[in-house]
Design a protein around this motif. Structure first.
Motif: not given
Length: 338
Positions: A68-74, A80-81
């Protein structure tokens, strides 16, 4: 830190390892016309200063996993962590920070079934503080990447030199009845890795150039047994060797992920055409609102600009999102946490 400048010998060594990651240094030295000691010194320097690693990876069909390609907005302060934590997990690869430092992109490997098959996707990520949005794209088909090396790396060796390396690879121990791998047809059922295969793969994952004696010690086996097993796994396509190296060492200063929306009727034709572009290291079809993803590696921003307006401007691509890669925390298997 100054960027290491490669000469023809460095490039020849890298190219040789791309052809056969376990090629003996004596053979590589003979092909490059230098001493074995010189090749070993160059390898150690590239290892220390350019992040050069030869790694062994399973093919998804043989490992029995989904990707799975997962895109996380943070939040910027948490990105960084979160990226470091993802990179340290054994079930992730290609962990990158993109889009101004607020998006993390990673490949997550999951089991197809079982109570915890999608725990990272469905539970762990959702509970992580600092993540504000998640999208997951199931990888359907890889047109470029994995066993197919990026064409833009280096092309120093001629056809005869490459043939010598491939001949050496082909003359390894023949898979025997206890080798742990059998021939599988490309369109037939895949060979599925056994427990013994996975033990060997774990030993090879960070350094696929370990000697047979070192692999035997790591797996509790014998050198002849691991030699047969490794030859069998490579012969049937269950595993492949890859070369991780810092792109900057190869003159790449701009990296970007291209998320494209293509009409399904044209998807295969567009992906096949893009897979022939030297600027791309990955082309894969996925699920989601964008159904094609590519990874571009360019010398500078101007080269990326020219590539986007002259090469990727295809009528069948309805929409394209360009996400610059700011930092790589994990390559195929190698951590880049410094």
């Amino acid at each position: 830190m100054d960027v290491l400048v490669l000469d023809d010998l460095d490039r020849g060594l890298i190219h040789a390892l791309q052809v056969d990651g376990r090629a003996p240094f004596t053979l590589v030295a003979d092909i490059l016309g230098c001493s074995t000691q010189t090749v070993v010194r160059r390898y150690r320097r590239l290892y220390a200063e350019a992040g050069l690693r030869v790694v062994a990876l399973p093919t998804p069909r043989s490992s029995g996993t989904h990707q799975w390609f997962v895109r996380l907005t943070a939040a910027t302060r948490a990105a960084h962590d979160i990226a470091v934590a993802l990179a340290r997990r054994p079930d992730t690869s290609w962990v990158r920070l993109t889009s101004g430092g607020t998006e993390i992109v990673a490949i997550i490997h999951t089991a197809p079934t079982g109570p915890d098959a999608h725990a990272l996707l469905l539970r762990d990520i959702q509970r992580t503080a600092g993540i504000t949005a998640v999208s997951a794209h199931y990888l359907l088909h890889t047109y470029l990447g994995g066993p197919t090396a990026w064409r833009g790396r280096v092309e120093t060796l001629d056809a005869a030199q490459r043939a010598r390396l491939r001949a050496q690879s082909a003359t390894g121990p023949e898979p025997g009845p206890n080798s742990g791998a059998t021939k599988s047809q490309p369109d037939g059922p895949p060979y599925l890795l056994t427990g013994a295969d996975r033990l060997l793969l774990d030993a090879l994952r960070d350094n696929a150039r370990l000697s047979y004696a070192e692999l035997a010690a790591a797996t509790g086996s014998t050198a002849s047994t691991v030699a047969r097993r490794l030859a069998g796994l490579r012969a049937c396509g269950a595993i492949f060797l890859d070369v991780d190296i810092e792109p900057s060492a190869l003159g790449v200063t701009v990296s970007a992920l291209l998320w494209m929306q293509v009409a399904p009727a044209h998807l295969d034709a567009v992906a096949t055409e893009l897979a022939g572009h030297r600027e791309l290291a990955l082309v894969a079809a996925t699920t989601g609102p964008t159904n094609l993803v590519a990874h571009a590696l360019c010398r500078d921003a101007e080269e990326l600009h020219r590539y986007l307006i002259h090469e990727v401007a295809l009528d069948a691509i309805a929409r394209i999102e360009t996400a610059p890669v700011l930092r790589t925390y994990k390559a195929a298997a190698t951590l880049r946490l410094r």
